[in-house]
Every structure is written in structure tokens, then in C-alpha cells.
Design a protein around this motif. Structure first.
Motif, PDB file in Angstrom:
ATOM      1  N   LEU A 178       6.905 -24.498  -5.952  1.00  0.00           N
ATOM      2  CA  LEU A 178       5.506 -24.341  -6.314  1.00  0.00           C
ATOM      3  C   LEU A 178       4.652 -24.036  -5.085  1.00  0.00           C
ATOM      4  N   LEU A 179       5.006 -24.610  -3.939  1.00  0.00           N
ATOM      5  CA  LEU A 179       4.284 -24.323  -2.706  1.00  0.00           C
ATOM      6  C   LEU A 179       4.647 -22.953  -2.159  1.00  0.00           C
ATOM      7  N   LEU A 180       5.837 -22.473  -2.487  1.00  0.00           N
ATOM      8  CA  LEU A 180       6.234 -21.138  -2.037  1.00  0.00           C
ATOM      9  C   LEU A 180       5.553 -20.043  -2.865  1.00  0.00           C
ATOM     10  N   ALA A 181       5.214 -20.355  -4.118  1.00  0.00           N
ATOM     11  CA  ALA A 181       4.645 -19.341  -5.023  1.00  0.00           C
ATOM     12  C   ALA A 181       3.387 -18.689  -4.470  1.00  0.00           C
ATOM     13  N   PRO A 182       2.389 -19.428  -3.953  1.00  0.00           N
ATOM     14  CA  PRO A 182       1.191 -18.747  -3.440  1.00  0.00           C
ATOM     15  C   PRO A 182       1.487 -17.840  -2.249  1.00  0.00           C
ATOM     16  N   VAL A 183       2.484 -18.194  -1.444  1.00  0.00           N
ATOM     17  CA  VAL A 183       2.854 -17.319  -0.319  1.00  0.00           C
ATOM     18  C   VAL A 183       3.350 -15.973  -0.844  1.00  0.00           C
ATOM     19  N   MET A 184       4.210 -16.012  -1.870  1.00  0.00           N
ATOM     20  CA  MET A 184       4.743 -14.772  -2.427  1.00  0.00           C
ATOM     21  C   MET A 184       3.656 -13.977  -3.145  1.00  0.00           C
ATOM     22  N   VAL A 185       2.701 -14.656  -3.787  1.00  0.00           N
ATOM     23  CA  VAL A 185       1.574 -13.947  -4.400  1.00  0.00           C
ATOM     24  C   VAL A 185       0.752 -13.256  -3.321  1.00  0.00           C
ATOM     25  N   GLY A 186       0.575 -13.908  -2.178  1.00  0.00           N
ATOM     26  CA  GLY A 186      -0.134 -13.280  -1.068  1.00  0.00           C
ATOM     27  C   GLY A 186       0.569 -12.040  -0.567  1.00  0.00           C
ATOM     28  N   ILE A 187       1.892 -12.078  -0.507  1.00  0.00           N
ATOM     29  CA  ILE A 187       2.668 -10.906  -0.089  1.00  0.00           C
ATOM     30  C   ILE A 187       2.507  -9.773  -1.099  1.00  0.00           C
ATOM     31  N   LEU A 188       2.521 -10.100  -2.400  1.00  0.00           N
ATOM     32  CA  LEU A 188       2.301  -9.075  -3.420  1.00  0.00           C
ATOM     33  C   LEU A 188       0.923  -8.434  -3.266  1.00  0.00           C
ATOM     34  N   CYS A 189      -0.090  -9.249  -2.984  1.00  0.00           N
ATOM     35  CA  CYS A 189      -1.430  -8.695  -2.756  1.00  0.00           C
ATOM     36  C   CYS A 189      -1.436  -7.756  -1.556  1.00  0.00           C
ATOM     37  N   ALA A 190      -0.655  -8.086  -0.529  1.00  0.00           N
ATOM     38  CA  ALA A 190      -0.562  -7.214   0.640  1.00  0.00           C
ATOM     39  C   ALA A 190       0.086  -5.883   0.273  1.00  0.00           C
ATOM     40  N   TYR A 191       1.124  -5.927  -0.580  1.00  0.00           N
ATOM     41  CA  TYR A 191       1.748  -4.681  -1.051  1.00  0.00           C
ATOM     42  C   TYR A 191       0.743  -3.823  -1.810  1.00  0.00           C
ATOM     43  N   PHE A 192      -0.012  -4.462  -2.719  1.00  0.00           N
ATOM     44  CA  PHE A 192      -0.992  -3.715  -3.512  1.00  0.00           C
ATOM     45  C   PHE A 192      -2.088  -3.131  -2.628  1.00  0.00           C
ATOM     46  N   LEU A 193      -2.532  -3.887  -1.632  1.00  0.00           N
ATOM     47  CA  LEU A 193      -3.552  -3.366  -0.728  1.00  0.00           C
ATOM     48  C   LEU A 193      -3.008  -2.178   0.059  1.00  0.00           C
ATOM     49  N   THR A 194      -1.750  -2.251   0.463  1.00  0.00           N
ATOM     50  CA  THR A 194      -1.127  -1.124   1.167  1.00  0.00           C
ATOM     51  C   THR A 194      -1.115   0.120   0.287  1.00  0.00           C
ATOM     52  N   GLY A 195      -0.762  -0.054  -1.003  1.00  0.00           N
ATOM     53  CA  GLY A 195      -0.797   1.076  -1.921  1.00  0.00           C
ATOM     54  C   GLY A 195      -2.198   1.619  -2.097  1.00  0.00           C
ATOM     55  N   ALA A 196      -3.185   0.721  -2.160  1.00  0.00           N
ATOM     56  CA  ALA A 196      -4.580   1.168  -2.293  1.00  0.00           C
ATOM     57  C   ALA A 196      -5.021   1.937  -1.047  1.00  0.00           C
ATOM     58  N   ILE A 197      -4.601   1.477   0.133  1.00  0.00           N
ATOM     59  CA  ILE A 197      -4.930   2.188   1.371  1.00  0.00           C
ATOM     60  C   ILE A 197      -4.311   3.586   1.355  1.00  0.00           C
ATOM     61  N   ALA A 198      -3.069   3.678   0.863  1.00  0.00           N
ATOM     62  CA  ALA A 198      -2.401   4.985   0.794  1.00  0.00           C
ATOM     63  C   ALA A 198      -3.189   5.949  -0.097  1.00  0.00           C
ATOM     64  N   TYR A 199      -3.650   5.456  -1.252  1.00  0.00           N
ATOM     65  CA  TYR A 199      -4.426   6.331  -2.132  1.00  0.00           C
ATOM     66  C   TYR A 199      -5.808   6.625  -1.547  1.00  0.00           C
ATOM     67  N   GLY A 200      -6.352   5.682  -0.764  1.00  0.00           N
ATOM     68  CA  GLY A 200      -7.600   5.960  -0.072  1.00  0.00           C
ATOM     69  C   GLY A 200      -7.441   7.077   0.945  1.00  0.00           C
ATOM     70  N   VAL A 201      -6.326   7.053   1.686  1.00  0.00           N
ATOM     71  CA  VAL A 201      -6.036   8.132   2.638  1.00  0.00           C
ATOM     72  C   VAL A 201      -5.855   9.452   1.905  1.00  0.00           C
ATOM     73  N   ARG A 202      -5.150   9.381   0.781  1.00  0.00           N
ATOM     74  CA  ARG A 202      -4.923  10.609   0.005  1.00  0.00           C
ATOM     75  C   ARG A 202      -6.253  11.190  -0.491  1.00  0.00           C
ATOM     76  N   HIS A 203      -7.151  10.323  -0.953  1.00  0.00           N
ATOM     77  CA  HIS A 203      -8.456  10.794  -1.419  1.00  0.00           C
ATOM     78  C   HIS A 203      -9.265  11.363  -0.260  1.00  0.00           C
ATOM     79  N   LEU A 204      -9.145  10.739   0.913  1.00  0.00           N
ATOM     80  CA  LEU A 204      -9.892  11.199   2.080  1.00  0.00           C
ATOM     81  C   LEU A 204      -9.420  12.575   2.537  1.00  0.00           C
ATOM     82  N   VAL A 205      -8.099  12.766   2.549  1.00  0.00           N
ATOM     83  CA  VAL A 205      -7.534  14.047   2.994  1.00  0.00           C
ATOM     84  C   VAL A 205      -7.731  15.123   1.932  1.00  0.00           C
ATOM     85  N   GLY A 206      -7.668  14.728   0.657  1.00  0.00           N
ATOM     86  CA  GLY A 206      -7.801  15.690  -0.426  1.00  0.00           C
ATOM     87  C   GLY A 206      -6.452  16.242  -0.855  1.00  0.00           C
ATOM     88  N   GLU A 207      -6.376  16.666  -2.108  1.00  0.00           N
ATOM     89  CA  GLU A 207      -5.104  17.171  -2.637  1.00  0.00           C
ATOM     90  C   GLU A 207      -4.624  18.391  -1.860  1.00  0.00           C
TER      91      GLU A 207
END
Length: 242
Positions: A178-207
Motif C-alpha cells: 500500500l505504501l509502494l502504490a503511491p510511488v508507482m502512481v507518481g511514476i505513471l504521472c511522470a510517464y503521462f507528463l512525458t507524453g504530454a511534453i512530446a505532444y507539446g513539442v510536436r504542436h510547437l514544431v507543427g506537422e
């Protein structure tokens, strides 16, 4: 942050005997703030510490242009595999209940070797595609999805593994996971933020810009990931030989 927070993550978990003395082993007695600290530590660990496949995630988003839903679905599946393998190695059920600590650490290292090989495959595909695309932008790039999921799913971070091992001292499996669960949720949030950053870069550069510079971006990221992967594999080989 990359050097300080992961170490702090271990210190937080090592402080649990004193915390257990204050709160008792009842889950309901543990303050929500402590779960928040663990979640934040896992998030910064996944976002800032090297080895969490952040560049391959960005490379896949820029190289193959998956739909946002597809990207985040597969990031969730890779994270689910990571959680599953973590539980499989360290749950101490069945025949694993009598396995020594050194053997469990060897299992964890074996899973990490698969992750490193998959990361090397991602790097080689990126370098190969980058070279081909810079010469002919009309070719179809290879899909990085499968090796990326292997790299995400088979990575068992040493900080997380040691947290679970330290948790055995409490002899309370529910509290430990149960104490490990929030750590893994934090890692998942980091993955999602990384994906969001990638799409932000893609939007900035343009198709149009992404199509024009796809080969150069793949070559650059591929070379960086290749250097990291080769360095890791060389260090593993030296450690095994010596």
C-alpha cells in the motif's frame, strides 16, 4: 533533483520503523500527507532520474505520430507490466517465499537486462530510420511501440526494489504494497507528463516541421539513447566479467 529525490525516496521508506511506532500498523492511522510525499517522490524519480525511458517515449510520439489515446493507453499498459513484474519478483509467494535475497535481486537484474536490450533496439531503429529519412523523406519509419513497451515494462528500478525489500522488516504485506502504490502512481504521472511534453513539442514544431525534420530528430534522439544504452550494457558486462 535527480540525485536528491531518489535518495530521499529510500530515506522516507527507511524511516518507516519510527513512523510505525508513532502510527501503529493500522493503515487508517497513516496520515494522507505521507502518501502524498511518496507520490511526489515517485513522480520526480520517474521524471528526473535517468533510466526511465523518457527519451524513447518522446521518440515514439515524434517518430510514429500515434494518436494521443493510443500513446497514453500503451504507456498505461507498459506501466501495468512494470507493476506486475515488480509484484511477481518481490511478492514472496509460493516457491519465491524461500528464495534468498540475492536470488531475488538477480531476478530483478535479469528483467532490467531485458529493458536495456529493448532500449538498445529502440536506439538502433531510430539511428537506422534517421539515416534513411535524411536521405529519402518518403520512406515509412519503423514502429517503435513494441520495443518501447518492453523497455517500460521490464524496468524494475533499484530504488523501488530496495523499498520493497526494506518493507519486509515490517512483516505486513498489505502495508508494504500500500505504501509502494503511491510511488508507482507518481511514476505513471511522470510517464503521462512525458507524453504530454512530446505532444507539446510536436504542436510547437507543427506537422509540416515534424515531417521535414523527422529524420534529423530520429537521428539525434537515437544517438543519445544509443550512447546511454551502450554505456549501461558495457558497465553490466564489466561487472559480470570482473
Amino acid at each position: 533533483m535527480a540525485n536528491w529525490w531518489p535518495g530521499d525516496l529510500i530515506r522516507i521508506y527507511q524511516a518507516m520503523p519510527n513512523a510505525i511506532g508513532l502510527w501503529g500498523t493500522q493503515v487508517g492511522n497513516i496520515p494522507a500527507m505521507f502518501y502524498g510525499e511518496l507520490l511526489l517522490a515517485g513522480f520526480v524519480l520517474g521524471l528526473c532520474n535517468p533510466g526511465f525511458c523518457k527519451l524513447p517515449i518522446i521518440a515514439w510520439a515524434l517518430h510514429n505520430d500515434p494518436a494521443p489515446r493510443t500513446l497514453f493507453n500503451w504507456l498505461l499498459r507498459g506501466w501495468g507490466l512494470q507493476c506486475g513484474f515488480l509484484v511477481l519478483v518481490f511478492c514472496r509467494l509460493g516457491f519465491l517465499a524461500k528464495v534468498s535475497l540475492d536470488t531475488l535481486l538477480w531476478y530483478s537484474a535479469f528483467f532490467n537486462y531485458i529493458c536495456y536490450i529493448a532500449t538498445l533496439v529502440v536506439a538502433l531503429l531510430l539511428v537506422s530510420d534517421g539515416w534513411r529519412l535524411t536521405r529519402n523523406s518518403a520512406i515509412q519509419p519503423r514502429n517503435l511501440q513494441l520495443p518501447l513497451i518492453f523497455a517500460l515494462g521490464f524496468y524494475l528500478p533499484g530504488q523501488i526494489s530496495w523499498m520493497v525489500i526494506i518493507g519486509w522488516e515490517y512483516d505486513d504485506a498489505l502495508l508494504q504494497w500500500l505504501l509502494l502504490a503511491p510511488v508507482m502512481v507518481g511514476i505513471l504521472c511522470a510517464y503521462f507528463l512525458t507524453g504530454a511534453i512530446a505532444y507539446g513539442v510536436r504542436h510547437l514544431v507543427g506537422e509540416a516541421g515534424c515531417r521535414t525534420w523527422r529524420g534529423h530528430i530520429a537521428l539525434f534522439i537515437g544517438m543519445v539513447v544509443l550512447c546511454i544504452a551502450v554505456n549501461t550494457i558495457v558497465r553490466i558486462v564489466i561487472r559480470l566479467v570482473s
